[in-house]
Enzyme design. Structure first.
Site, PDB file in Angstrom:
ATOM      1  N   GLY A  71     -21.244  41.786   9.243  1.00 39.19           N
ATOM      2  CA  GLY A  71     -20.455  41.347  10.594  1.00 39.19           C
ATOM      3  C   GLY A  71     -21.617  42.236  11.739  1.00 39.19           C
ATOM      4  N   GLY A 123     -24.760  41.325  12.587  1.00 40.71           N
ATOM      5  CA  GLY A 123     -25.459  40.331  13.157  1.00 40.71           C
ATOM      6  C   GLY A 123     -26.861  40.210  12.623  1.00 40.71           C
ATOM      7  CE  LYS A 124     -26.714  41.718   6.858  1.00 41.59           C
ATOM      8  NZ  LYS A 124     -25.240  42.007   7.527  1.00 41.59           N
ATOM      9  CB  SER A 125     -26.714  35.466   9.437  1.00 40.89           C
ATOM     10  OG  SER A 125     -26.718  35.963   8.047  1.00 40.89           O
ATOM     11  CE1 TYR A 126     -26.619  34.993  18.198  1.00 41.62           C
ATOM     12  CE2 TYR A 126     -27.817  37.082  18.537  1.00 41.62           C
ATOM     13  CZ  TYR A 126     -27.093  36.185  19.005  1.00 41.62           C
ATOM     14  OH  TYR A 126     -27.369  35.755  20.409  1.00 41.62           O
ATOM     15  CG  ASP A 161     -29.633  36.920   6.420  1.00 43.82           C
ATOM     16  OD1 ASP A 161     -29.399  37.929   6.900  1.00 43.82           O
ATOM     17  OD2 ASP A 161     -28.902  35.827   6.873  1.00 43.82           O
ATOM     18  N   GLY A 173     -24.691  41.738   3.938  1.00 45.85           N
ATOM     19  CA  GLY A 173     -24.211  42.985   4.152  1.00 45.85           C
ATOM     20  C   GLY A 173     -23.606  44.130   3.331  1.00 45.85           C
TER      21      GLY A 173
END
Length: 361
Positions: free
Chosen positions: A36, A38-41, A173, A176
């Site tokens: 949550g 923000g890695k994929s973002y 990616d 988490g």
């Protein structure tokens, strides 16, 4: 504004990647942090806010226009310590990791798609992203439940010598890290989280070993670290995105991520320009296949140590190496032919699915 948008992040972190690749150097960028954060973002983006991956792919073709750039894309995920091809014509398909003395860890038979423009790369990225394993937890409604690696195989002409340069860009990616108490995970989600944390702990051990410079890093202890060996401890220019949460409740996780980043900064990779390395690999693999067919030892053994005992395992290994050899030897015409076959297979699968849905209805 104190907010750094996606364009600023790309300018700071992403721009060096295509530049290095077109000069013949391998490159890698990976995002790490709690679920949550923000890695994929940051890597993929959301809606109009595109991330590092699409911006870099577009930049690659724009920069490489004068160097006759050619790009082949591959995409896989590591879910519960198993590896899956996300671009396979039949959909998400389990594959194996092999290890070879010259090539290191690799995935034979992994679907490779030749792309002549950014739009085609974007299309394959969309196909792979739709096949990714995601799930809802208390901390993230669309949490990545697997580690994803999107690889660009880049071939370009040296603007000075006119020779062929080969490189790879690994865009990673990571799922988490998470606390079961915070995610309220149970059943399948709990098992996923345990495997995610286990692989990230192994990654941390590898990073500490590389940062300290002492002894051999335990890359074999996890599928994730096997496939990150080139990016972390080998011939690659690597960048890490540390994603942290501003919430006080996540202070410990944020500090852990920052410690991770501090260790990564201490790793010193040795990068070399890749010029016409494919013929050498082809020669080595041909020799290995001949050795296996003659009943000799297996150097390209399963990376987890299994197999290699004769019978079906030996035959499967020979088939996998032959498939990988075909990929290395494929010219532009062959890659385009495979691309057409892949598209036809996907269309047939979609049609069969539509028929099945009609029958059920």
């Amino acid at each position: 504004s104190k907010y750094a948008g996606q364009d600023i992040v790309y300018q700071e972190l992403g721009v060096p990647m295509p530049k290095a690749s077109l000069e013949g150097y391998n490159a890698a960028i990976f995002a790490y942090g709690q679920t949550g954060a923000g890695k994929s973002y940051s890597m993929v983006g959301y809606g109009a806010d595109v991330g590092i991956v699409p911006m870099m792919c577009k930049d690659m073709f724009e920069r490489g226009a004068s160097q006759d750039v050619k790009v082949v894309v591959q995409m896989l995920e590591i879910y519960n310590e198993e590896v899956f091809d996300l671009l396979a014509p039949q959909g998400r398909t389990k594959v194996q990791v092999r290890n070879h003395p010259k090539e290191g860890f690799f995935v034979p038979g992994l679907t490779a798609v030749a792309c002549t423009c950014y739009a085609e790369v974007e299309k394959e990225s969309d196909v792979g992203n739709k096949a990714r394993t995601i799930g809802a937890t208390a901390m993230n409604a669309t949490s990545s439940r697997a580690h994803t690696i999107f690889t660009l195989g880049v071939t370009a002409k040296d603007p000075v010598k006119g020779t062929e340069l080969n490189s790879k860009i690994d865009l990673i990616d990571l799922a988490g890290s998470e606390s079961a108490g915070k995610t309220n995970a149970s059943g399948t989600r709990l098992k996923e989280g345990a495997n995610i944390n286990k692989s990230l702990v192994t990654l941390g051990t590898v990073i500490r070993s590389l940062a300290d410079g002492g002894g051999r890093a335990p890359f074999r202890d996890s599928k994730l670290t096997m496939l990150l060996a080139r990016s972390l401890g080998g011939n690659s220019k690597a960048i890490m995105v540390a994603a942290i949460s501003p919430a006080l409740d996540n202070f410990q996780e944020s500090m852990s991520t920052l410690r991770y980043a501090d260790q990564v900064k201490k790793i010193k990779n040795t990068v070399v320009k890749n010029e016409a390395i494919t013929p050498e690999l082809v020669k080595a693999l041909r020799a290995e296949i001949a050795k296996l067919q003659a009943g000799g030892g297996a150097a390209a053994a399963p990376a987890d140590g299994g197999g290699g005992g004769g019978g079906p395992d030996r035959t499967a290994e020979i088939d996998e190496l032959n498939e990988h050899l075909k990929f290395l030897e494929a010219d532009d015409a062959e890659l385009q032919k495979r691309k057409g076959e892949l598209e036809n297979s996907r269309n047939e699968a979609t049609a069969d699915m539509a028929i099945s849905i009609q029958e059920i209805g």
